[in-house]
Design a protein around this motif. Sequence first.
Motif, PDB file in Angstrom:
ATOM      1  N   ALA A   7      20.271  65.219 -25.952  1.00 21.65           N
ATOM      2  CA  ALA A   7      21.767  64.764 -26.053  1.00 21.65           C
ATOM      3  C   ALA A   7      21.564  63.439 -27.031  1.00 21.65           C
ATOM      4  CB  ALA A   7      22.403  64.452 -24.601  1.00 21.65           C
ATOM      5  N   LEU A   8      20.702  62.547 -26.899  1.00 19.10           N
ATOM      6  CA  LEU A   8      20.648  61.148 -27.860  1.00 19.10           C
ATOM      7  C   LEU A   8      20.392  61.691 -29.174  1.00 19.10           C
ATOM      8  CD1 LEU A   8      18.234  58.803 -25.539  1.00 19.10           C
ATOM      9  CD2 LEU A   8      20.971  58.925 -25.694  1.00 19.10           C
TER      10      LEU A   8
ATOM     11  N   GLY B 258      21.450  53.104 -27.588  1.00 14.95           N
ATOM     12  CA  GLY B 258      21.750  54.265 -26.489  1.00 14.95           C
ATOM     13  C   GLY B 258      20.892  53.919 -25.424  1.00 14.95           C
ATOM     14  N   ALA B 259      21.027  54.822 -24.309  1.00 14.30           N
ATOM     15  CA  ALA B 259      20.712  54.656 -23.103  1.00 14.30           C
ATOM     16  C   ALA B 259      20.835  55.730 -22.088  1.00 14.30           C
ATOM     17  CB  ALA B 259      21.671  53.468 -22.161  1.00 14.30           C
ATOM     18  N   VAL B 260      19.727  56.165 -21.254  1.00 16.05           N
ATOM     19  CA  VAL B 260      19.659  57.045 -20.400  1.00 16.05           C
ATOM     20  C   VAL B 260      19.816  56.363 -18.934  1.00 16.05           C
ATOM     21  CG1 VAL B 260      17.908  58.790 -19.356  1.00 16.05           C
ATOM     22  CG2 VAL B 260      17.917  58.187 -21.623  1.00 16.05           C
ATOM     23  N   ASP B 261      20.891  56.860 -18.426  1.00 12.59           N
ATOM     24  CA  ASP B 261      21.463  56.400 -17.067  1.00 12.59           C
ATOM     25  C   ASP B 261      21.350  57.339 -16.152  1.00 12.59           C
ATOM     26  OD1 ASP B 261      22.721  54.112 -15.313  1.00 12.59           O
ATOM     27  OD2 ASP B 261      24.208  55.586 -15.096  1.00 12.59           O
ATOM     28  N   SER B 262      20.841  56.918 -14.956  1.00  9.02           N
ATOM     29  CA  SER B 262      20.552  57.646 -13.845  1.00  9.02           C
ATOM     30  C   SER B 262      21.187  57.068 -12.517  1.00  9.02           C
ATOM     31  CB  SER B 262      18.946  58.120 -13.424  1.00  9.02           C
ATOM     32  OG  SER B 262      18.363  56.790 -13.107  1.00  9.02           O
TER      33      SER B 262
ATOM     34  N   VAL C 287      25.168  57.326 -25.037  1.00  9.12           N
ATOM     35  CA  VAL C 287      24.635  56.877 -23.574  1.00  9.12           C
ATOM     36  C   VAL C 287      24.655  58.060 -22.811  1.00  9.12           C
ATOM     37  CG1 VAL C 287      25.047  55.896 -21.203  1.00  9.12           C
ATOM     38  CG2 VAL C 287      25.504  54.498 -23.585  1.00  9.12           C
ATOM     39  N   THR C 288      23.689  58.598 -22.029  1.00 10.91           N
ATOM     40  CA  THR C 288      23.633  59.733 -21.379  1.00 10.91           C
ATOM     41  C   THR C 288      23.882  59.518 -19.902  1.00 10.91           C
ATOM     42  OG1 THR C 288      21.191  60.098 -20.978  1.00 10.91           O
ATOM     43  CG2 THR C 288      22.220  60.959 -23.003  1.00 10.91           C
TER      44      THR C 288
ATOM     45  N   ARG D 134      34.208  50.872 -30.269  1.00  7.35           N
ATOM     46  CA  ARG D 134      32.987  50.970 -30.774  1.00  7.35           C
ATOM     47  C   ARG D 134      32.314  52.341 -30.960  1.00  7.35           C
ATOM     48  NH1 ARG D 134      29.778  46.457 -27.378  1.00  7.35           N
ATOM     49  NH2 ARG D 134      30.676  44.695 -28.378  1.00  7.35           N
ATOM     50  N   ASN D 135      33.315  53.261 -30.686  1.00  7.73           N
ATOM     51  CA  ASN D 135      33.155  54.714 -30.821  1.00  7.73           C
ATOM     52  C   ASN D 135      31.799  55.315 -30.077  1.00  7.73           C
ATOM     53  OD1 ASN D 135      33.554  57.393 -31.907  1.00  7.73           O
ATOM     54  ND2 ASN D 135      32.868  56.887 -34.051  1.00  7.73           N
ATOM     55  N   VAL D 136      31.516  54.858 -28.992  1.00  8.69           N
ATOM     56  CA  VAL D 136      30.420  55.048 -28.207  1.00  8.69           C
ATOM     57  C   VAL D 136      30.468  56.357 -27.644  1.00  8.69           C
ATOM     58  CG1 VAL D 136      29.188  54.426 -25.949  1.00  8.69           C
ATOM     59  CG2 VAL D 136      29.972  52.644 -27.518  1.00  8.69           C
ATOM     60  N   THR D 137      29.593  57.141 -27.426  1.00  8.07           N
ATOM     61  CA  THR D 137      29.659  58.525 -26.836  1.00  8.07           C
ATOM     62  C   THR D 137      28.984  58.363 -25.599  1.00  8.07           C
ATOM     63  OG1 THR D 137      29.613  60.021 -28.981  1.00  8.07           O
ATOM     64  CG2 THR D 137      28.697  61.195 -27.012  1.00  8.07           C
ATOM     65  N   LEU D 138      29.775  59.222 -24.366  1.00 10.61           N
ATOM     66  CA  LEU D 138      29.136  59.066 -23.108  1.00 10.61           C
ATOM     67  C   LEU D 138      28.725  60.815 -23.031  1.00 10.61           C
ATOM     68  CD1 LEU D 138      28.319  58.214 -20.366  1.00 10.61           C
ATOM     69  CD2 LEU D 138      30.490  58.280 -19.632  1.00 10.61           C
ATOM     70  N   ALA D 139      27.485  61.005 -22.967  1.00  9.76           N
ATOM     71  CA  ALA D 139      27.116  62.650 -22.695  1.00  9.76           C
ATOM     72  C   ALA D 139      26.582  62.692 -21.427  1.00  9.76           C
ATOM     73  CB  ALA D 139      25.878  62.800 -23.829  1.00  9.76           C
TER      74      ALA D 139
END
Length: 328
Positions: free
Chosen positions: A139-140, A217-221, A240-241, A261-266
């Motif tokens: 996804a990133l 970016g980030a991988v968030d759990s 950010v996932t 900031r046009n950030v994407t949350l996936a």
Amino acid sequence: MAFRALLAAKKDEKISTSVVEMNEQDLMPGDVTVAVEYSTVNFKDALAITGGTEVIKQFPLVPGIDLAGTVEKSSYPGIAVGDRVVANSWGLSQTHHGGYAQKARLKGEWLVKLPAPFSTKDAMAIGTAGYTAMLSVLALEHGGLTPKRGDILVTGANGGVGSIAIAILSDLGYRVIASTGRPGEADYLRDLGATEIIDRQTLSEPGAPIARERWAGAVDSVGSRTLVNVLAQTQYRGVVTACGLAQGVDLPGTVLPFILRNVTLAGIDSVNAPQEVRIEAWSRLARDLDPNKLARTTQVVGLAEVPDVVRRMFAGKVQGRTVVDVNA
């Protein structure tokens, strides 16, 4: 023939588990029978066994959302006797007997043939956690991120998703920041490839709706306030996932990271991902995951030890991945 299984039962709203003997007639419908060799313990497994969240929909049921083993019988096209296969999620441990047993009967469409480099033990060292980590990396990449764009943050870094995400991302050339509440395990995270370690408390408390840009970016759990703070510090056109809810299911933030900031949350769903996505993820794991790093994340237990692993998991004392040898 009889086989051993860890069976979950419910009485007076309380879930209990015990190792029992089952027979083939106890198996559920499916067109493939698998001699299971290994399963694993994920956070979702812990929730299922304790009833912390209503994962198991019918009782009694064999828990375990993952399994890997060798095909004994098959009428499903493309899956043959002798194939080494892996199953992640679908209805396992919810409405269908899962991986905490020496035998399983499943729908062939739930199975992925293991890529050649992996043993069935390797597959469960990866499990849904590692497969989810790879879905997050995909996804990133889909969002346009490359190592040149900047740092990647991994929250819940000591857990299964976090550990394997760090290993994959670092080997792909990313500079990885690991967020953890266990600073004493920093060496473990650095061995996996993390360059910088931050205290999770810096992300878990209420913060500004938009803050200084820190990572591409980030991988968030973790979810909840942590995810909100991660988004607030993500760079312009970052990605950010979200794949977990360790802190909570709420998202008490604002739209500012998205519209300024046009950030994407996936969102990352490992349960119902289409077969072609699963095959791509496992193919990339075979290419991009260092087997030596995988080994460093892994411990092995037997069926009877699963409840104790769950207790330690909720106490924050489980590091990396726990493989369950169903024959031990």
